[in-house]
Design a protein around this motif. Structure first.
Motif, PDB file in Angstrom:
ATOM      1  N   THR A 159       0.894  -1.191  -0.146  1.00  0.00           N
ATOM      2  CA  THR A 159       0.177  -0.046   0.111  1.00  0.00           C
ATOM      3  C   THR A 159       0.970   1.197  -0.036  1.00  0.00           C
ATOM      4  OG1 THR A 159      -0.255   0.060   2.308  1.00  0.00           O
ATOM      5  CG2 THR A 159      -2.038  -1.129   1.189  1.00  0.00           C
ATOM      6  N   ALA A 188      -0.335   1.429   5.822  1.00  0.00           N
ATOM      7  CA  ALA A 188      -1.878   0.909   5.927  1.00  0.00           C
ATOM      8  C   ALA A 188      -1.691  -0.696   5.451  1.00  0.00           C
ATOM      9  CB  ALA A 188      -2.556   1.508   4.748  1.00  0.00           C
ATOM     10  N   LEU A 234      -2.062  -5.445   2.679  1.00  0.00           N
ATOM     11  CA  LEU A 234      -3.776  -5.856   2.644  1.00  0.00           C
ATOM     12  C   LEU A 234      -3.729  -7.137   1.588  1.00  0.00           C
ATOM     13  CD1 LEU A 234      -5.255  -2.555   2.163  1.00  0.00           C
ATOM     14  CD2 LEU A 234      -5.041  -3.598   4.294  1.00  0.00           C
ATOM     15  N   LEU A 275      -9.597   3.176   4.931  1.00  0.00           N
ATOM     16  CA  LEU A 275      -8.670   2.624   4.129  1.00  0.00           C
ATOM     17  C   LEU A 275      -8.902   3.682   2.759  1.00  0.00           C
ATOM     18  CD1 LEU A 275      -9.041  -1.137   4.157  1.00  0.00           C
ATOM     19  CD2 LEU A 275      -7.022   0.047   4.939  1.00  0.00           C
TER      20      LEU A 275
END
Length: 188
Positions: free
Chosen positions: A39, A44, A47, A75
Motif C-alpha cells: 500500500t 496501511a 492488505l 482505507l
C-alpha cells in the motif's frame, strides 16, 4: 517491480467492503481473492483481498481483518500496489505497462525528435503522455491509436502523427480544418 493497480474508494455497506478505482487492465489477475498487496502509504498494508465482487458496475473488495464500515473508511484513498515481474508483458496486443513507456524517445513519423516521455497521466477518457521537449517545456500527447502510431520497445521510441497545433503552437490554423479530433478510444 511494483505497480499501482487500484485506489481504495469509499466504504460500501456496513460489513467492511470498499469500492475501488481500478488502475489495471487485468483486475482478475491482480485483484482476486488471496492477492496480497502493498500500500501507499506503506503503513496501511500489506492488505490481503478476502472477497471481491462487481456491484452496479463497480468493483467491491473486502480485505482480511476489515469487518465494519469504520475499518473500510480508514482505507479510503490508499493506493494498492502489486509486485510484478519486470519482464512480464500485458496479455493484450498493443498494451503496455507504464514503466515500459517511461523515458521512451518521442519522434514524429518523419523522425523529427519531439522529446521523451516523463509521465503517463491516466484520465477518465484517455491516457496522456507527458513529453519533455529538449528545451525543457512539456507537451501533452493523447495515447490514442490515431496519434501514437507505433511503440517500439526495442528501439525505445514512440512514433507519433499529431494533428496540426498539438506539437507546434505556430501551426497554420487552416491546415487542420479537415482533420477530426482524436478519438477517445484508448488502445493502451
Amino acid at each position: 517491480m511494483q505497480l499501482v493497480v487500484a485506489r481504495v474508494g469509499r466504504a460500501h455497506g456496513i460489513k467492511g467492503e470498499v469500492t475501488v478505482e481500478v488502475r489495471t487492465d487485468e483486475p482478475e489477475l491482480r485483484l482476486g481473492p488471496g492477492a496480497v498487496l502493498a500500500t501507499d502509504p506503506a503503513t496501511a498494508g500489506p492488505l490481503t483481498i478476502e472477497t471481491g465482487r462487481v456491484h452496479s458496475g463497480r468493483l467491491l473488495l473486502r480485505f482480511e481483518g476489515v469487518r465494519d464500515r469504520t475499518g473500510a473508511e480508514a482505507l479510503r484513498n490508499i493506493l494498492l500496489i502489486a509486485d510484478v515481474d519486470p519482464e512480464e508483458m500485458p496479455e493484450g496486443e498493443d498494451e503496455y505497462y507504464d514503466h515500459q513507456l517511461m523515458d521512451l524517445d518521442v519522434v514524429l513519423v518523419d523522425g523529427t525528435e519531439v522529446g521523451r516521455i516523463t509521465e503517463i497521466s491516466h484520465l477518465p477518457s484517455q491516457d496522456l503522455f507527458v513529453v519533455e521537449r529538449p528545451d525543457g517545456s512539456e507537451v501533452y500527447v493523447p495515447f490514442v491509436q490515431e496519434i501514437v502510431v507505433e511503440i517500439d520497445l526495442e528501439e525505445q521510441r514512440a512514433v507519433i502523427d499529431p494533428p496540426p497545433g498539438l506539437i507546434d503552437d505556430n501551426a497554420a490554423r487552416d491546415e487542420g480544418a479537415d482533420r477530426h479530433s482524436a478519438s477517445s478510444r484508448d488502445e493502451s
